[in-house]
Design a protein around this motif. Structure first.
Motif, PDB file in Angstrom:
ATOM      1  N   THR A 330     -39.104 -53.146  -9.894  1.00  0.00           N
ATOM      2  CA  THR A 330     -37.972 -52.481 -10.310  1.00  0.00           C
ATOM      3  C   THR A 330     -36.682 -52.920 -10.853  1.00  0.00           C
ATOM      4  O   THR A 330     -35.866 -52.638 -11.405  1.00  0.00           O
ATOM      5  N   ASP A 331     -36.663 -54.268 -10.325  1.00  0.00           N
ATOM      6  CA  ASP A 331     -35.643 -55.346 -10.783  1.00  0.00           C
ATOM      7  C   ASP A 331     -36.168 -56.143 -11.932  1.00  0.00           C
ATOM      8  O   ASP A 331     -37.485 -56.358 -11.758  1.00  0.00           O
ATOM      9  N   GLU A 332     -35.335 -56.841 -12.488  1.00  0.00           N
ATOM     10  CA  GLU A 332     -35.596 -57.592 -13.783  1.00  0.00           C
ATOM     11  C   GLU A 332     -36.356 -58.802 -13.258  1.00  0.00           C
ATOM     12  O   GLU A 332     -37.546 -59.330 -13.782  1.00  0.00           O
ATOM     13  N   TRP A 333     -36.045 -59.435 -12.063  1.00  0.00           N
ATOM     14  CA  TRP A 333     -36.526 -60.669 -11.473  1.00  0.00           C
ATOM     15  C   TRP A 333     -38.047 -60.695 -11.320  1.00  0.00           C
ATOM     16  O   TRP A 333     -38.900 -61.609 -11.715  1.00  0.00           O
ATOM     17  N   LEU A 334     -38.500 -59.656 -10.640  1.00  0.00           N
ATOM     18  CA  LEU A 334     -39.928 -59.260 -10.418  1.00  0.00           C
ATOM     19  C   LEU A 334     -40.652 -59.385 -11.625  1.00  0.00           C
ATOM     20  O   LEU A 334     -41.922 -59.554 -11.798  1.00  0.00           O
ATOM     21  N   PHE A 335     -40.095 -58.491 -12.657  1.00  0.00           N
ATOM     22  CA  PHE A 335     -40.697 -58.182 -14.045  1.00  0.00           C
ATOM     23  C   PHE A 335     -41.014 -59.414 -14.630  1.00  0.00           C
ATOM     24  O   PHE A 335     -41.980 -59.807 -15.521  1.00  0.00           O
ATOM     25  N   TRP A 336     -39.907 -60.475 -14.434  1.00  0.00           N
ATOM     26  CA  TRP A 336     -39.911 -61.782 -15.295  1.00  0.00           C
ATOM     27  C   TRP A 336     -40.978 -62.555 -14.665  1.00  0.00           C
ATOM     28  O   TRP A 336     -41.759 -63.280 -15.344  1.00  0.00           O
ATOM     29  N   VAL A 337     -41.261 -62.268 -13.242  1.00  0.00           N
ATOM     30  CA  VAL A 337     -42.380 -63.094 -12.525  1.00  0.00           C
ATOM     31  C   VAL A 337     -43.826 -62.698 -13.203  1.00  0.00           C
ATOM     32  O   VAL A 337     -44.557 -63.606 -13.619  1.00  0.00           O
ATOM     33  N   ALA A 338     -43.988 -61.369 -13.470  1.00  0.00           N
ATOM     34  CA  ALA A 338     -45.030 -60.914 -13.709  1.00  0.00           C
ATOM     35  C   ALA A 338     -45.230 -61.358 -15.467  1.00  0.00           C
ATOM     36  O   ALA A 338     -46.388 -61.798 -15.667  1.00  0.00           O
ATOM     37  N   ALA A 339     -44.390 -61.264 -16.061  1.00  0.00           N
ATOM     38  CA  ALA A 339     -44.350 -61.641 -17.412  1.00  0.00           C
ATOM     39  C   ALA A 339     -44.768 -63.260 -17.428  1.00  0.00           C
ATOM     40  O   ALA A 339     -45.795 -63.367 -18.539  1.00  0.00           O
ATOM     41  N   ASN A 340     -44.287 -63.999 -16.663  1.00  0.00           N
ATOM     42  CA  ASN A 340     -44.855 -65.574 -17.002  1.00  0.00           C
ATOM     43  C   ASN A 340     -46.230 -65.622 -16.278  1.00  0.00           C
ATOM     44  O   ASN A 340     -46.983 -66.518 -16.740  1.00  0.00           O
ATOM     45  N   LEU A 341     -46.533 -64.942 -15.315  1.00  0.00           N
ATOM     46  CA  LEU A 341     -47.976 -65.023 -14.777  1.00  0.00           C
ATOM     47  C   LEU A 341     -48.794 -64.591 -15.931  1.00  0.00           C
ATOM     48  O   LEU A 341     -49.950 -65.174 -16.279  1.00  0.00           O
TER      49      LEU A 341
END
Length: 442
Positions: A330-341
């Motif tokens: 829901t926050d950008e930081w976790l979405f960025w983690v997902a994107a780099n994985l």
């Protein structure tokens, strides 16, 4: 057709570089048109009047139509290319076609849905056909011991090509927005940037990559088409003797459906769910390309040590973790983690899959077998995005629920991968089929 006796002579460094450069050249199309900019532009601008759910479904259908053309043609085109010694010529035609149709997307603006759909279908068909043909050169210029590494180098260089395309587009978008231009005015120019970079970067491949098949006699086009279908028929009739290849292609079809959902709809998800703007999305995909290049490079070396199938299994576990993160983000930081994985897994899965098909391919049937690889990947490109687009439509624009379908594809693909015996598949690639008995011999 007769194989050139020098068919397996070591390729020069210039030729290896030329082969890898095609990944660099064509990656801009995937990155900018299918992943980062034009897909979101299509949903948010060109087809905006239809609403997010309908526009997303229409984009998914467009991708499905393009890949259906490739699915129907790839194995036969590959077999014809093998039979006629014309992989290089076919590659040249598809390259020029993709460059031209991508450039023509410049003229697709708000409301030009039909024009955009037709041009995207044609450009994607040319792109995907060329992707199959360049992959068919891999067994000719490499050895089983170095195939994974070279495939990884190509994918890694390809991600840097995508990164360069995005950087050039970001620079132009930033400039255009400072001038007060709207997306309908500056996004079309990014298509010209992609087309120009593709055309220039593909020149080393078209000039230096060598065709390694001699044609002992001339054939008319009708004879070639018949021969292509006959060779494909031989392969399919002997499918039981290519057990591990076809098991892997089944696994690949399933897990690639999940990969294609991410490739084709990541920018749409970022825009519709996370509220990303065009610049935000470009930066996101640029970072993902860096991690994908690292993943392709590292897994390229690793698969030559532990095997391609094990590497693919590791990447699928990473994919599963990434989708779980994206779902709960829901926050950008976790979405960025997902994107780099996703970036790490994307590079590894693609390079290892291409190398494994190369290791399962008998000499002289590279175009045909990589046509089957293309058939599997394009079937995935139909199933995956259509599943996602259909779920978005059914659930009235809820992209989070649609994302769960991606998770299912990776889990099932991993289960099917466990049935593949990589060692046995490699051994069968060095044997020849006796057409009368269906028995392999050296």
């Amino acid at each position: 057709m007769a194989l050139n006796p020098n068919n397996f002579d070591p390729a020069t460094r210039r030729e290896l570089f030329a082969w890898c450069m095609y990944d660099f050249a064509n990656s801009g199309y995937t990155t900018v048109i299918l992943t980062a900019i034009f897909n979101a532009y299509f949903v948010g601008v060109i087809a905006a009047e239809r609403g997010s759910g309908d526009a997303t479904l229409l984009w998914s259908i467009t991708m499905a139509a393009a890949n259906m053309l490739v699915l129907l043609s790839a194995p036969v085109v590959g077999a014809i290319a093998d039979y006629s010694g014309a992989k290089k010529r076919f590659l040249t035609v598809t390259t020029i076609g993709c460059v031209v149709f991508t450039a023509l997307l410049y003229f697709a603006g708000p409301g030009d849905v039909t024009l955009a759909v037709v041009l995207v279908i044609l450009a994607t068909f040319m792109f995907a056909s060329g992707e199959n043909l360049i992959a068919a050169f891999l067994p000719e210029i490499s050895t089983p011991q170095t195939m994974g590494r070279l495939s990884g180098y190509g994918w890694a260089l390809g991600y840097f090509g995508g990164l360069l395309s995005l950087a050039l587009c970001l620079a132009y978008v930033t400039y255009a927005e400072k001038q007060g231009l709207e997306a309908a005015e500056y996004v079309p120019v990014t298509n010209l940037i992609v087309a120009l970079l593709f055309g220039i970067a593909a020149l080393p491949t078209l000039f230096w990559l060598r065709e390694r098949v001699d044609v002992s006699e001339s054939f008319d086009s009708t004879h070639l088409i018949r021969a292509g279908f006959r060779r494909l028929g031989d392969t399919l009739r002997h499918a039981r003797l290519h057990t591990d290849l076809f098991r892997f292609l089944l696994s690949l079809t399933v897990y690639y459906a999940g990969i294609y959902i991410v490739i084709v709809l990541a920018a749409v998800y970022a825009q519709e769910v996370m509220g990303f703007k065009t610049q935000d999305t470009i930066i996101l995909i640029m970072v993902v390309n860096v991690t994908a290049a690292i993943g392709a490079f590292l897994f390229g070396h690793l698969q030559d040590r532990i095997g391609s199938s094990r590497c693919i299994a590791i990447t699928l576990l990473i994919w599963i973790a990434a989708i779980v993160c994206a779902y709960f983000a829901t926050d950008e930081w976790l979405f960025w983690v997902a994107a780099n994985l996703i970036g790490t897994a994307l590079g590894g899965a693609q390079s290892a899959g291409r190398a494994l098909v190369g290791q399962f391919t008998p000499a002289g049937r590279q175009g045909e077998f990589f046509g089957l690889w293309g058939l599997a990947t394009k079937l995935s490109a139909i199933i995956g995005p259509l599943t996602y687009g259909g779920m978005v439509y059914i659930f009235e624009g809820d992209h989070r629920i649609a994302l769960l379908s991606t998770l299912v594809f990776f889990i099932v693909g991993l289960m099917l991968l466990a049935t593949v015996n990589e060692s046995r598949g490699r051994k069968l690639a060095y044997l020849q089929i006796d057409k009368a008995s269906g028995i392999y011999s050296r």
